[in-house]
Design a protein around this motif. Structure first.
Motif, PDB file in Angstrom:
ATOM      1  N   TYR A 127     -13.431 -10.808 -23.315  1.00  0.00           N
ATOM      2  CA  TYR A 127     -12.796 -10.658 -22.004  1.00  0.00           C
ATOM      3  C   TYR A 127     -13.276  -9.298 -20.944  1.00  0.00           C
ATOM      4  O   TYR A 127     -13.202  -9.941 -19.931  1.00  0.00           O
ATOM      5  N   LEU A 128     -13.422  -8.577 -21.505  1.00  0.00           N
ATOM      6  CA  LEU A 128     -14.014  -7.191 -20.727  1.00  0.00           C
ATOM      7  C   LEU A 128     -14.984  -7.430 -19.587  1.00  0.00           C
ATOM      8  O   LEU A 128     -14.683  -7.134 -18.235  1.00  0.00           O
ATOM      9  N   ARG A 129     -15.470  -8.844 -19.868  1.00  0.00           N
ATOM     10  CA  ARG A 129     -16.946  -9.196 -19.549  1.00  0.00           C
ATOM     11  C   ARG A 129     -16.516 -10.251 -17.975  1.00  0.00           C
ATOM     12  O   ARG A 129     -17.344 -10.128 -17.316  1.00  0.00           O
ATOM     13  N   LYS A 132     -14.707  -7.945 -15.509  1.00  0.00           N
ATOM     14  CA  LYS A 132     -15.738  -7.586 -14.804  1.00  0.00           C
ATOM     15  C   LYS A 132     -16.092  -8.785 -13.555  1.00  0.00           C
ATOM     16  O   LYS A 132     -16.380  -8.076 -12.533  1.00  0.00           O
ATOM     17  N   LYS A 133     -16.902 -10.063 -14.211  1.00  0.00           N
ATOM     18  CA  LYS A 133     -17.287 -10.696 -13.418  1.00  0.00           C
ATOM     19  C   LYS A 133     -16.510 -11.138 -12.120  1.00  0.00           C
ATOM     20  O   LYS A 133     -16.514 -11.538 -11.370  1.00  0.00           O
ATOM     21  N   LEU A 134     -15.470 -11.214 -13.135  1.00  0.00           N
ATOM     22  CA  LEU A 134     -13.956 -11.623 -11.683  1.00  0.00           C
ATOM     23  C   LEU A 134     -14.202 -10.874 -10.196  1.00  0.00           C
ATOM     24  O   LEU A 134     -13.333 -10.857  -9.592  1.00  0.00           O
ATOM     25  N   ILE A 143      -5.257  -6.383 -10.390  1.00  0.00           N
ATOM     26  CA  ILE A 143      -6.149  -5.981 -11.613  1.00  0.00           C
ATOM     27  C   ILE A 143      -5.412  -7.594 -12.311  1.00  0.00           C
ATOM     28  O   ILE A 143      -6.284  -8.252 -13.614  1.00  0.00           O
ATOM     29  N   GLU A 144      -4.009  -7.084 -12.529  1.00  0.00           N
ATOM     30  CA  GLU A 144      -2.921  -7.626 -13.070  1.00  0.00           C
ATOM     31  C   GLU A 144      -3.026  -9.385 -13.333  1.00  0.00           C
ATOM     32  O   GLU A 144      -2.939 -10.033 -14.399  1.00  0.00           O
ATOM     33  N   LYS A 145      -3.894 -10.217 -12.179  1.00  0.00           N
ATOM     34  CA  LYS A 145      -4.090 -11.477 -11.413  1.00  0.00           C
ATOM     35  C   LYS A 145      -5.383 -11.796 -12.651  1.00  0.00           C
ATOM     36  O   LYS A 145      -5.358 -12.480 -13.016  1.00  0.00           O
ATOM     37  N   LEU A 146      -6.403 -10.700 -12.870  1.00  0.00           N
ATOM     38  CA  LEU A 146      -7.555 -10.920 -13.053  1.00  0.00           C
ATOM     39  C   LEU A 146      -7.445 -11.756 -14.358  1.00  0.00           C
ATOM     40  O   LEU A 146      -8.496 -11.724 -14.975  1.00  0.00           O
ATOM     41  N   TYR A 147      -6.519 -10.530 -15.087  1.00  0.00           N
ATOM     42  CA  TYR A 147      -6.315 -10.606 -16.167  1.00  0.00           C
ATOM     43  C   TYR A 147      -5.636 -11.398 -17.341  1.00  0.00           C
ATOM     44  O   TYR A 147      -6.105 -12.250 -17.580  1.00  0.00           O
ATOM     45  N   LYS A 148      -4.645 -11.923 -16.090  1.00  0.00           N
ATOM     46  CA  LYS A 148      -4.186 -13.564 -16.634  1.00  0.00           C
ATOM     47  C   LYS A 148      -5.450 -14.777 -16.394  1.00  0.00           C
ATOM     48  O   LYS A 148      -5.070 -15.842 -16.821  1.00  0.00           O
ATOM     49  N   THR A 152      -7.000 -16.907 -19.378  1.00  0.00           N
ATOM     50  CA  THR A 152      -7.569 -18.730 -19.787  1.00  0.00           C
ATOM     51  C   THR A 152      -8.681 -19.087 -20.005  1.00  0.00           C
ATOM     52  O   THR A 152      -9.381 -19.788 -20.772  1.00  0.00           O
ATOM     53  N   ARG A 153      -9.813 -18.267 -19.891  1.00  0.00           N
ATOM     54  CA  ARG A 153     -10.823 -18.230 -19.795  1.00  0.00           C
ATOM     55  C   ARG A 153     -11.890 -17.770 -21.323  1.00  0.00           C
ATOM     56  O   ARG A 153     -12.424 -18.148 -21.945  1.00  0.00           O
ATOM     57  N   ILE A 154     -11.069 -17.070 -21.964  1.00  0.00           N
ATOM     58  CA  ILE A 154     -11.179 -16.856 -23.466  1.00  0.00           C
ATOM     59  C   ILE A 154     -10.501 -16.538 -24.438  1.00  0.00           C
ATOM     60  O   ILE A 154      -9.854 -17.899 -25.020  1.00  0.00           O
TER      61      ILE A 154
END
Length: 590
Positions: A127-129, A132-134, A143-148, A152-154
């Motif tokens: 998830y953290l990788r 970081k890629k995003l 960053i909250e948008k990237l977490y969201k 959906t991906r992990i």
């Protein structure tokens, strides 16, 4: 010198000190105490503590300086090893890490805790990788948008309701937060982690953070925290997960847990050849190892395979292990149902979303063998579709083998591979009647006798039955019998067990695919012959291994006989001389 080049005892000493002190300073007395405790838990004796610290200093892993309060003493500090921290580890290193984990828990903690920790740490790092890629792809995005997006991906590891990140490193040092995070992850991922909370409860994880076991849990957390699991491909993570199941299988078998040896699952894949966008069902899926071998086979043939895996498992904790297994293998098209497939096949409606008739393309299973006092005609009729599924008859409460085989046959559109007790091939009564119908309907394609001692819970050999509803013309009204009882190698780790090698699997699979006869190994039998044998499918009745005849060298054997005769004659003469001398002395002979 790096950590990996140290002798094993110094390697373990470094890890024990790192676990306790990290890179914080410590005295010799403190190190001595830690190494003494580690000697007991790891089974390694660090007799000379000064030598241990000296070796670590030589390796560049330890620095020392005078102690400010007493210049005659030294203060020590570990250097974090760059190889351990940055080097991309391979599968062997990961397995070694898990072996350390197995040593830590021994018999004090349920082995499933290892599976749970591996899963949590691996998905957190993945998830953290991804985050970081995003960040690199979308600089400046909140960053909250990237977490969201990563959710959906992990997995959903960011709690949007509470604006809280639930990954491993955020909670690893707080027992209450660790448990709360896991429970919240379950709530946020109900579609993929249906009963993870049940696994958490059954392993007793919340209570493990208290009392004597808290030391074990802390050591496990420190162990898993040493490695960035995002460096590993999903296949390697999946292999690591399977390794834990495999490692504990022999001991757990004694407690009733059943694990299909991975090479048997691999053989099934080589026999039914899953591919493309097929739906593969296992109605007694356990931890899903057999289903995953079907996926790996299809992926090896086609990297872009879109195979769908569906399982049902009666034990809810084991079903959770299957769900985690799918995730760690990176398999997205997978679903596990909880329940008794013989009485309530919950997967049928789900299959209909892919295939309107509710059939899977192929079915694989190693159902419980020879179940007694569990199912009979009355209980099987609880199944809403019992008339269709058990069309050839109901089994008695003495064995459910042919109830399982009928269920598998009903849901298999093309082929099925079933691992079952060998007694199912020849027992009489209702089973014989059901078997007769399978032969008459020409559903049985192949019967394979496996070697003995390859299963962890029984020494019985077991058999594989291949059902085929799409037999080509040359196979119709024929059954291929394969006697693979001699196809094994000694198990490399369990002395009392055997194992199928890659060569054994290849030989069996080739004989099946090519539908060929090999003397003493495989034979094609007409169903008329099976009828004459009263529908007995016992493999040994149709093909038996050729006993290797001992080659005799007559000249050599005659030479040995002459040598024995010569030795006999010489010894006889010596004994005769002794007797004559004794008799002469005592007057018996002149």
């Amino acid at each position: 010198m790096s950590l990996n080049n140290l002798e094993p005892q110094f390697h373990k000493a470094y890890l024990a000190l790192l676990e306790k002190f990290n890179t914080n300073p410590f005295t010799f007395e403190e190190a001595e105490k830690v190494l003494e405790e580690a000697s007991k838990s790891l089974g390694v004796k660090f007799s000379n503590k000064k030598e241990v610290l000296s070796e670590l200093e030589k390796a560049g892993l330890l620095e020392k300086r005078p102690y400010e309060k007493d210049k005659r003493k030294k203060i020590y500090r570990l250097k974090e090893n760059p190889v351990l921290k940055k080097e991309k580890l391979g599968k062997d290193e990961l397995i070694n890490l898990l072996k350390e984990g197995a040593d830590i828990i021994r018999t004090a903690v349920d082995y499933k805790v290892l599976l749970l920790f591996l899963f949590y740490k691996a998905v957190s790092d993945k998830y953290l990788r991804e985050v970081k890629k995003l960040q690199e792809e979308r600089p400046g995005v909140n960053i909250e948008k990237l977490y969201k997006i990563a959710n959906t991906r992990i997995l959903n590891l960011y709690d949007t309701d509470n604006n809280k990140l639930l990954v491993w490193h955020e909670v690893k040092n707080e027992p209450a937060e660790f448990i709360n995070a896991l429970n919240r992850i379950v709530e946020l991922n109900r579609d993929k982690l249906n009963r993870l909370d049940e696994l958490i409860k059954r392993t007793g994880l919340p209570s493990l953070f208290e009392g004597e076991n808290s030391v074990i849990v802390k050591r496990l957390i420190n162990l898993f925290s040493r490695v960035d699991f995002s460096e590993f491909e999903y296949d390697i993570l999946g292999d690591a997960y399977e390794w834990i199941l495999y490692y504990f299988a022999p001991s757990k078998a004694k407690e009733g847990e059943v694990y299909t040896p991975i090479e048997v699952s691999r053989l099934i894949a080589n026999l039914i050849e899953p591919q493309g966008e097929e739906i593969i069902l296992d109605p007694a899926c356990g931890s899903a190892s057999m289903l995953i071998e079907q996926y790996l086979y299809a992926k090896k043939k086609d990297e872009n395979t879109n195979i769908t895996l569906i399982g049902q498992e009666r034990n809810e904790v084991t079903a959770v292990l299957a769900e985690l297994n799918f995730i760690l293998h990176g398999i997205k098209n997978a679903k596990v149902f909880i329940g008794d497939s013989l009485l309530n096949p919950k997967f049928e409606e789900y299959i209909r979303t892919y295939n309107p008739d509710g059939e899977a393309d192929k079915v694989v299973a190693n159902p419980p063998w020879n179940q007694k006092k569990v199912y009979n005609e009355t209980t099987l009729k609880q199944n809403p579709k019992h008339r269709d599924i058990f069309e050839f008859g109901y089994t008695t409460d003495q064995s459910a083998d042919w109830a399982w085989i009928q269920l598998i046959n009903y849901y298999a559109k093309k082929k099925a591979g079933i691992v079952i007790d060998s007694g199912a091939l020849f027992r009489g009564g209702r089973e014989k009647s059901i078997r007769e119908n399978f032969v008459k309907k020409d559903l049985i394609d192949c019967v394979i006798l496996l070697p003995e001692k390859i299963f962890y819970n029984t020494q019985a050999p077991g058999v594989i039955i291949i059902l085929n509803k799409e037999k080509p013309e040359e196979r119709k009204n024929k059954v291929l019998f394969i006697n693979a009882s001699k196809e094994y190698i000694p198990h490399p780790e369990e002395k009392k067990l055997n194992k199928l090698s890659d060569e054994n699997i290849k030989k069996i699979a080739e004989a099946y695919r090519e539908f060929k006869e090999l003397e003493g190994f495989s034979r094609i039998v007409d169903t008329d012959e099976i009828k004459r044998n009263e529908y007995n499918l016992n493999v040994s009745l149709y093909v038996s291994p050729i006993d290797e005849e001992e080659k005799i060298d007559l000249n050599e054997e005659f030479r040995k006989l002459e040598e024995l005769n010569r030795e006999y004659t010489e010894r006889f003469k010596k004994v005769e001389e002794y007797i004559r001398e004794v008799l002469r002395i005592f007057g018996g002979l002149s």
